[in-house]
Design a protein around this motif. Structure first.
Motif, PDB file in Angstrom:
ATOM      1  N   ARG A 136      -3.879 -10.652  -5.462  1.00  0.00           N
ATOM      2  CA  ARG A 136      -3.183 -11.649  -4.656  1.00  0.00           C
ATOM      3  C   ARG A 136      -3.904 -12.976  -4.879  1.00  0.00           C
ATOM      4  N   ILE A 137      -3.203 -13.939  -5.464  1.00  0.00           N
ATOM      5  CA  ILE A 137      -3.827 -15.177  -5.935  1.00  0.00           C
ATOM      6  C   ILE A 137      -3.446 -16.325  -5.026  1.00  0.00           C
ATOM      7  N   VAL A 138      -4.441 -17.122  -4.654  1.00  0.00           N
ATOM      8  CA  VAL A 138      -4.211 -18.331  -3.873  1.00  0.00           C
ATOM      9  C   VAL A 138      -4.794 -19.513  -4.642  1.00  0.00           C
ATOM     10  N   CYS A 139      -4.036 -20.577  -4.751  1.00  0.00           N
ATOM     11  CA  CYS A 139      -4.466 -21.809  -5.420  1.00  0.00           C
ATOM     12  C   CYS A 139      -4.632 -22.892  -4.356  1.00  0.00           C
ATOM     13  N   LEU A 140      -5.789 -23.511  -4.339  1.00  0.00           N
ATOM     14  CA  LEU A 140      -6.130 -24.463  -3.288  1.00  0.00           C
ATOM     15  C   LEU A 140      -6.478 -25.817  -3.874  1.00  0.00           C
ATOM     16  N   ASN A 141      -6.317 -26.802  -3.046  1.00  0.00           N
ATOM     17  CA  ASN A 141      -6.850 -28.139  -3.319  1.00  0.00           C
ATOM     18  C   ASN A 141      -7.791 -28.493  -2.165  1.00  0.00           C
ATOM     19  N   VAL A 142      -8.718 -27.556  -1.903  1.00  0.00           N
ATOM     20  CA  VAL A 142      -9.618 -27.640  -0.759  1.00  0.00           C
ATOM     21  C   VAL A 142     -11.049 -27.460  -1.254  1.00  0.00           C
ATOM     22  N   GLU A 143     -11.960 -28.230  -0.686  1.00  0.00           N
ATOM     23  CA  GLU A 143     -13.371 -28.130  -1.034  1.00  0.00           C
ATOM     24  C   GLU A 143     -14.029 -27.095  -0.138  1.00  0.00           C
ATOM     25  N   LEU A 144     -14.632 -26.087  -0.736  1.00  0.00           N
ATOM     26  CA  LEU A 144     -15.250 -24.998   0.026  1.00  0.00           C
ATOM     27  C   LEU A 144     -16.769 -25.034  -0.157  1.00  0.00           C
ATOM     28  N   ALA A 152      -5.567 -13.911   4.900  1.00  0.00           N
ATOM     29  CA  ALA A 152      -4.276 -13.980   4.221  1.00  0.00           C
ATOM     30  C   ALA A 152      -4.113 -12.883   3.180  1.00  0.00           C
ATOM     31  N   GLY A 153      -5.225 -12.222   2.817  1.00  0.00           N
ATOM     32  CA  GLY A 153      -5.151 -11.116   1.865  1.00  0.00           C
ATOM     33  C   GLY A 153      -5.411 -11.523   0.425  1.00  0.00           C
ATOM     34  N   ALA A 154      -5.978 -12.705   0.179  1.00  0.00           N
ATOM     35  CA  ALA A 154      -6.239 -13.162  -1.187  1.00  0.00           C
ATOM     36  C   ALA A 154      -7.387 -12.381  -1.810  1.00  0.00           C
ATOM     37  N   THR A 155      -7.224 -12.019  -3.070  1.00  0.00           N
ATOM     38  CA  THR A 155      -8.301 -11.376  -3.826  1.00  0.00           C
ATOM     39  C   THR A 155      -8.780 -12.234  -4.989  1.00  0.00           C
ATOM     40  N   VAL A 156      -8.051 -13.320  -5.290  1.00  0.00           N
ATOM     41  CA  VAL A 156      -8.464 -14.295  -6.292  1.00  0.00           C
ATOM     42  C   VAL A 156      -8.253 -15.684  -5.692  1.00  0.00           C
ATOM     43  N   VAL A 157      -9.312 -16.475  -5.657  1.00  0.00           N
ATOM     44  CA  VAL A 157      -9.262 -17.805  -5.058  1.00  0.00           C
ATOM     45  C   VAL A 157      -9.570 -18.832  -6.150  1.00  0.00           C
ATOM     46  N   LEU A 158      -8.616 -19.712  -6.429  1.00  0.00           N
ATOM     47  CA  LEU A 158      -8.784 -20.778  -7.417  1.00  0.00           C
ATOM     48  C   LEU A 158      -8.623 -22.111  -6.714  1.00  0.00           C
ATOM     49  N   SER A 159      -9.497 -23.050  -7.017  1.00  0.00           N
ATOM     50  CA  SER A 159      -9.445 -24.356  -6.361  1.00  0.00           C
ATOM     51  C   SER A 159      -9.714 -25.454  -7.369  1.00  0.00           C
ATOM     52  N   ARG A 160      -9.021 -26.578  -7.185  1.00  0.00           N
ATOM     53  CA  ARG A 160      -9.257 -27.748  -8.033  1.00  0.00           C
ATOM     54  C   ARG A 160     -10.553 -28.446  -7.647  1.00  0.00           C
ATOM     55  N   LEU A 161     -11.035 -28.196  -6.435  1.00  0.00           N
ATOM     56  CA  LEU A 161     -12.258 -28.823  -5.938  1.00  0.00           C
ATOM     57  C   LEU A 161     -13.393 -27.802  -5.958  1.00  0.00           C
ATOM     58  N   PRO A 162     -14.631 -28.251  -5.760  1.00  0.00           N
ATOM     59  CA  PRO A 162     -15.774 -27.331  -5.884  1.00  0.00           C
ATOM     60  C   PRO A 162     -15.748 -26.209  -4.845  1.00  0.00           C
ATOM     61  N   ILE A 163     -16.264 -25.065  -5.260  1.00  0.00           N
ATOM     62  CA  ILE A 163     -16.526 -23.921  -4.369  1.00  0.00           C
ATOM     63  C   ILE A 163     -18.029 -23.688  -4.399  1.00  0.00           C
ATOM     64  N   GLY A 164     -18.700 -23.918  -3.278  1.00  0.00           N
ATOM     65  CA  GLY A 164     -20.155 -23.898  -3.234  1.00  0.00           C
ATOM     66  C   GLY A 164     -20.758 -22.511  -3.248  1.00  0.00           C
ATOM     67  N   ASP A 165     -22.100 -22.476  -3.176  1.00  0.00           N
ATOM     68  CA  ASP A 165     -22.814 -21.205  -3.242  1.00  0.00           C
ATOM     69  C   ASP A 165     -22.556 -20.339  -2.017  1.00  0.00           C
ATOM     70  N   CYS A 212     -13.615 -15.885  -7.194  1.00  0.00           N
ATOM     71  CA  CYS A 212     -13.333 -17.291  -6.913  1.00  0.00           C
ATOM     72  C   CYS A 212     -13.800 -18.152  -8.072  1.00  0.00           C
ATOM     73  N   ALA A 213     -13.125 -19.265  -8.267  1.00  0.00           N
ATOM     74  CA  ALA A 213     -13.483 -20.230  -9.307  1.00  0.00           C
ATOM     75  C   ALA A 213     -13.094 -21.621  -8.820  1.00  0.00           C
ATOM     76  N   GLY A 214     -14.027 -22.546  -8.890  1.00  0.00           N
ATOM     77  CA  GLY A 214     -13.772 -23.919  -8.478  1.00  0.00           C
ATOM     78  C   GLY A 214     -13.695 -24.856  -9.666  1.00  0.00           C
ATOM     79  N   ARG A 215     -13.276 -26.077  -9.385  1.00  0.00           N
ATOM     80  CA  ARG A 215     -13.132 -27.122 -10.408  1.00  0.00           C
ATOM     81  C   ARG A 215     -12.199 -26.687 -11.542  1.00  0.00           C
ATOM     82  N   VAL A 216     -11.158 -25.973 -11.201  1.00  0.00           N
ATOM     83  CA  VAL A 216     -10.135 -25.600 -12.190  1.00  0.00           C
ATOM     84  C   VAL A 216      -9.237 -26.817 -12.407  1.00  0.00           C
ATOM     85  N   SER A 217      -8.938 -27.130 -13.656  1.00  0.00           N
ATOM     86  CA  SER A 217      -8.167 -28.327 -13.968  1.00  0.00           C
ATOM     87  C   SER A 217      -6.748 -28.236 -13.401  1.00  0.00           C
ATOM     88  N   LYS A 218      -6.151 -29.396 -13.201  1.00  0.00           N
ATOM     89  CA  LYS A 218      -4.802 -29.450 -12.625  1.00  0.00           C
ATOM     90  C   LYS A 218      -3.790 -28.749 -13.516  1.00  0.00           C
TER      91      LYS A 218
END
Length: 362
Positions: A245-253, A293-306, A319-325
């Protein structure tokens, strides 16, 4: 009464130009424009054809580019002369509409300008010349339509064969010309996987990885993106998931550091601790909402911290952060999810899915 009939005094026209600006006009300026365009054409003339030479270009940031593609070279030349800039626009338009023939259209435009130089020197009006060009264009289009061959998409084998011939032709003059059979199959397979009605070329991504041979290139039947910088804890995350279950975010975590000019005045230690606790509560609320929400893969355009990386790893979430648009857009198109700018109200309906998700080192 005599004063009333006088014409009002005209104010003198003042034109302020930048120092060094060329104010020439008329025939001399037309000839100057033609000469500038021909100079640009001479620069890329040697790149035309299967035996064309490559150009090595170093830009202002010391980045080196080796190419014989007309659109790439024209873009890197940084042409300033207004008339010559139109050749850059021609190359870009050809590249956007057709994808090939960028050098040819620039050289064709240059040859047309070379032919009309004599007419301009003899005083022929530019309107007459343009009228002649338009008539010649209409005649050329009519002749091309007579020579055109219709393509029947119903016959899949014949349609694929035609696409392969077109792809191989465009690769003859490129660096990969020696392996055109290999890349022809790859390019045609990629194009046929697109929506044949829309044919959005932005849905095809190219990832460059240093090392290896050209034959090591591969076509991913799905979406591939590079994983950027990872914090501690990423090695504990799952490397492959079935039906995720994939969620794409534009949120800084991640916990944000205070700005240089930020100021928080507290009088007691408990007040300072309340500020710190509030920051932690905000980020943990975001993480809890994603998990709920049940996400098992989290992708974000902004950083995902430690902190978030370890939090997701403990719950068997990738999870993976800083993924290009562009990569995020392809993931959304392929999985059916939409980019979320907040985690509030995140539900299963906002998530996408695919058959398999895998992290692989190449």
């Amino acid at each position: 009464m005599a004063a009333r009939g006088r014409m009002p005094m005209m104010q003198p026209q003042v034109i302020v130009l930048k120092e060094g600006t060329d104010t020439s006009q008329g025939v001399p300026q037309l000839l100057s424009n033609i000469s500038a365009c021909l100079a640009v054409c001479d620069t890329i003339r040697t790149t035309l054809g299967p035996r064309g030479m490559d150009k090595l270009i170093v830009d202002g940031q010391r980045r080196v580019t080796i190419s014989n593609d007309g659109a790439t070279i024209m873009k890197l030349l940084e042409v300033v002369q207004p008339a010559a800039r139109t050749l850059v626009d021609i190359a870009r338009a050809q590249d956007a509409e057709v994808g090939d023939g960028t050098t040819s259209v620039v050289l064709l435009a240059g040859e047309l300008l070379k032919e009309v130089r004599e007419f301009v020197e003899e005083g022929v009006s530019t309107q007459v010349i343009v009228k002649g060009f338009r008539r010649a264009a209409d005649m050329s289009i009519a002749r091309i339509r007579e020579l055109a061959v219709s393509v029947d998409r119903a016959d899949g084998a014949e349609y694929r064969s035609l696409l392969e011939k077109c792809a191989a032709t465009s690769m003859n003059s490129k660096l990969i010309g020696s392996q055109k059979e290999f890349f022809t199959q790859m390019v045609v397979d990629a194009v046929l996987r697109l929506d044949q009605e829309e044919l959005d070329e932005n849905m095809i991504g190219i990832k460059k990885i240093a090392g290896g041979a050209m034959q090591d290139s591969l076509l991913v039947d799905g979406v591939a993106f590079k994983k950027s910088f990872s914090y501690a804890g990423f090695e504990q995350q799952p490397k492959s998931l079935d039906a995720p279950r994939i969620v794409c975010l534009n949120v800084e975590l991640e916990l944000k550091a205070e700005k240089d000019n930020a100021e928080v005045r507290v009088e007691r230690v408990s007040e300072y601790q309340a500020v710190v606790d509030a920051e932690w509560k905000i980020i943990f609320d975001k993480l809890d909402q994603i998990v709920a929400a049940g996400a098992t893969v989290v992708l974000s355009r902004l950083p995902i911290g430690d902190l978030a990386t370890q939090y997701f790893a403990d719950r068997n979430i990738f999870c993976a952060g800083r993924v290009s648009k562009d990569d995020i857009d392809r993931v959304c198109e392929a999985t059916g999810c939409r980019v979320q700018s907040t985690t509030s109200g995140l539900a299963a309906a906002h998530l996408g899915t695919c058959e398999r998700f895998e992290e692989r080192q190449i």
